[in-house]
Design a protein around this motif. Structure first.
Motif, PDB file in Angstrom:
ATOM      1  N   GLY A 261     -16.984  41.294  24.163  1.00  0.00           N
ATOM      2  CA  GLY A 261     -15.669  41.917  23.488  1.00  0.00           C
ATOM      3  C   GLY A 261     -15.251  40.713  22.361  1.00  0.00           C
ATOM      4  O   GLY A 261     -14.280  40.678  21.780  1.00  0.00           O
ATOM      5  N   ARG A 262     -16.542  39.713  22.143  1.00  0.00           N
ATOM      6  CA  ARG A 262     -16.358  38.897  20.819  1.00  0.00           C
ATOM      7  C   ARG A 262     -17.489  38.859  19.956  1.00  0.00           C
ATOM      8  O   ARG A 262     -18.534  39.378  20.227  1.00  0.00           O
ATOM      9  N   PRO A 277     -10.584  39.628  21.177  1.00  0.00           N
ATOM     10  CA  PRO A 277      -9.548  40.841  21.513  1.00  0.00           C
ATOM     11  C   PRO A 277      -8.096  40.441  21.734  1.00  0.00           C
ATOM     12  O   PRO A 277      -7.943  39.206  21.629  1.00  0.00           O
ATOM     13  N   GLU A 278      -7.325  41.311  21.906  1.00  0.00           N
ATOM     14  CA  GLU A 278      -5.938  40.997  21.698  1.00  0.00           C
ATOM     15  C   GLU A 278      -5.332  39.966  22.898  1.00  0.00           C
ATOM     16  O   GLU A 278      -4.585  38.772  22.573  1.00  0.00           O
TER      17      GLU A 278
END
Length: 424
Positions: A261-262, A277-278
């Motif tokens: 996710g990064r 991510p958020e």
């Protein structure tokens, strides 16, 4: 307790770590209340301005207060994931502590925050997490919270002591542990003198916080079960990479690839940036200028930096070339020279001062101070003891007639270790 904190408020925690501490953190965050874990070693000089800035609705200073609040929250239980992260305190390049604030997360983002940690580290119901570091630090609290959210158990033996930790390993049979390299060095030295406990129950041993010497890394791999040891690269602000030790053996020095996710990138100045991510975004508490400086928009989404310098190879493996040039990492604790310099400059007889780090076998680095002026070392040490937490107090003092400076007046900090070596 007649009242409990409301969503959005903060609760400062100035008590020793314990399983109840971890459970209270979870109970508060499930309600959208933000715990602020604080260092018990802070002096009043350091602590009071932080509390004034954070304006907590409640300051918990005794185990009795902690237990009363936990019982009050348990009487009206709330399920679901934590709706944010604790407000951990970190220092910037100016040395002024600031809160790292996740904000209140929507349910989807809150669930994603828990799932990300559980999927990476495999937290499960039968885990027993051994806490070695002070629990006000972000990493040990994160591992403890992840364990409890999965239904596991947390063991907090108390202030780090190799004999105490060894006894806890033998009695509690932990399955996971976060540590810094200084912990490993002291444990290995103790086990060499006495005996190594049975480590076969560990499935996860993660370390971070400071560069790990090559020989310590190799001993770690040899001592613990195959595939159980990891290094990760992160900060109070966020997490960047994770790396199995076997991967490190193939590429010595790597910190691994970006976490799921990064995305990690490096700018033309060699500064590392991370797209997150958020649920992993943050701001610095009431510091919009510092927040803006840490973030930038990219085609892949918002990315942040903590100022570290590094490189990324063609396979995406991250290598750290240097920490922020004003940062000393001693035993996994970030020490910023500017803060220490401001305190030492208050001592009568100090006309100039610069703080720097020197390599240290035990701590990774030790804090040192170059001082100009007639102030005595005894006066310097006493003032530091009164006004600075233990990790920030200089271990060595170097006497100089003048500090090395550039033409524009900036201290040439990188020259100081050589000057210290010349006086050795």
């Amino acid at each position: 307790m007649s009242t409990t904190p409301r969503p959005g408020e903060r609760v400062a925690l100035l008590v020793p770590g314990s399983p109840a501490y971890v459970d209270l953190v979870i109970a508060l965050l499930r309600r959208g209340v933000f715990p602020v874990p604080m260092d018990l070693g802070l002096t009043p000089t350091e602590r009071e301005p932080l509390l004034a800035e954070l304006e907590p609705a409640l300051v918990v200073t005794t185990t009795e207060q902690l237990e009363d609040l936990r019982i009050a929250l348990d009487a009206d239980p709330v399920d679901g994931p934590p709706l944010g992260r604790p407000v951990h305190l970190t220092s910037g390049t100016t040395g002024r502590p600031k809160g790292v604030f996740s904000g209140l997360l929507e349910p989807g983002a809150a669930a994603a925050l828990v799932a990300e940690e559980r999927e990476l580290w495999g937290f499960r119901e039968d885990d027993v997490n051994l806490v070695l570091s002070p629990i006000h630090h972000s990493a040990p609290l994160r591992f403890a919270v992840g364990t409890r959210l999965a239904g596991g158990r947390v063991v907090v033996p108390g202030p780090f002591d190799p004999a105490r930790v060894t006894a806890a390993i033998e009695a509690e049979r932990p399955t996971t542990m976060f540590c810094v390299p200084a912990h490993l060095q002291r444990l290995f030295a103790h086990w060499e003198q006495h005996r190594r406990p049975d480590l076969s129950g560990f499935r996860l041993v993660a370390h971070a916080g400071a560069p790990c010497p090559d020989h310590v890394k190799r001993e770690l791999v040899a001592a613990f079960p195959a595939g159980s040891t990891w290094e990760f690269y992160g900060s109070t602000e966020g997490q960047f990479t994770a790396c199995r030790s076997e991967e490190w053996l193939e590429r010595p020095g790597t910190l691994g690839r970006a976490r799921p996710g990064r995305t990690m990138t490096v700018d033309p100045d060699g500064r590392l940036w991370c797209v997150v991510p958020e649920h992993a975004r943050f701001s610095y508490w009431r510091a919009p200028g510092k927040t803006a400086a840490a973030w930038r928009e990219t085609p892949l989404g918002p990315a942040f930096t903590v100022g570290d310098l590094g490189r990324i190879d063609d396979d995406g493996h991250v290598f750290l070339d240097g920490r922020r040039d004003d940062l000393v990492i001693s035993g996994g604790v970030n020490v910023y020279p500017a803060e220490v310099e401001r305190v030492l400059a208050e001592v009568e007889g100090v006309t100039d001062v610069a703080v720097f780090g020197l390599p240290d076998e035990r701590w990774g680095a030790r804090v040192c101070a170059a001082v100009v002026g007639p102030a005595t070392e005894a006066a310097l040490r006493e003032h530091a003891r009164t006004h600075l937490a233990p990790a920030k107090r200089p271990k060595d003092y170097l006497r100089l007639d003048a500090l090395p400076r550039t033409a524009t007046g900036k201290v040439r900090r990188l020259d100081l270790p050589d000057l210290a070596a010349g006086r050795g």
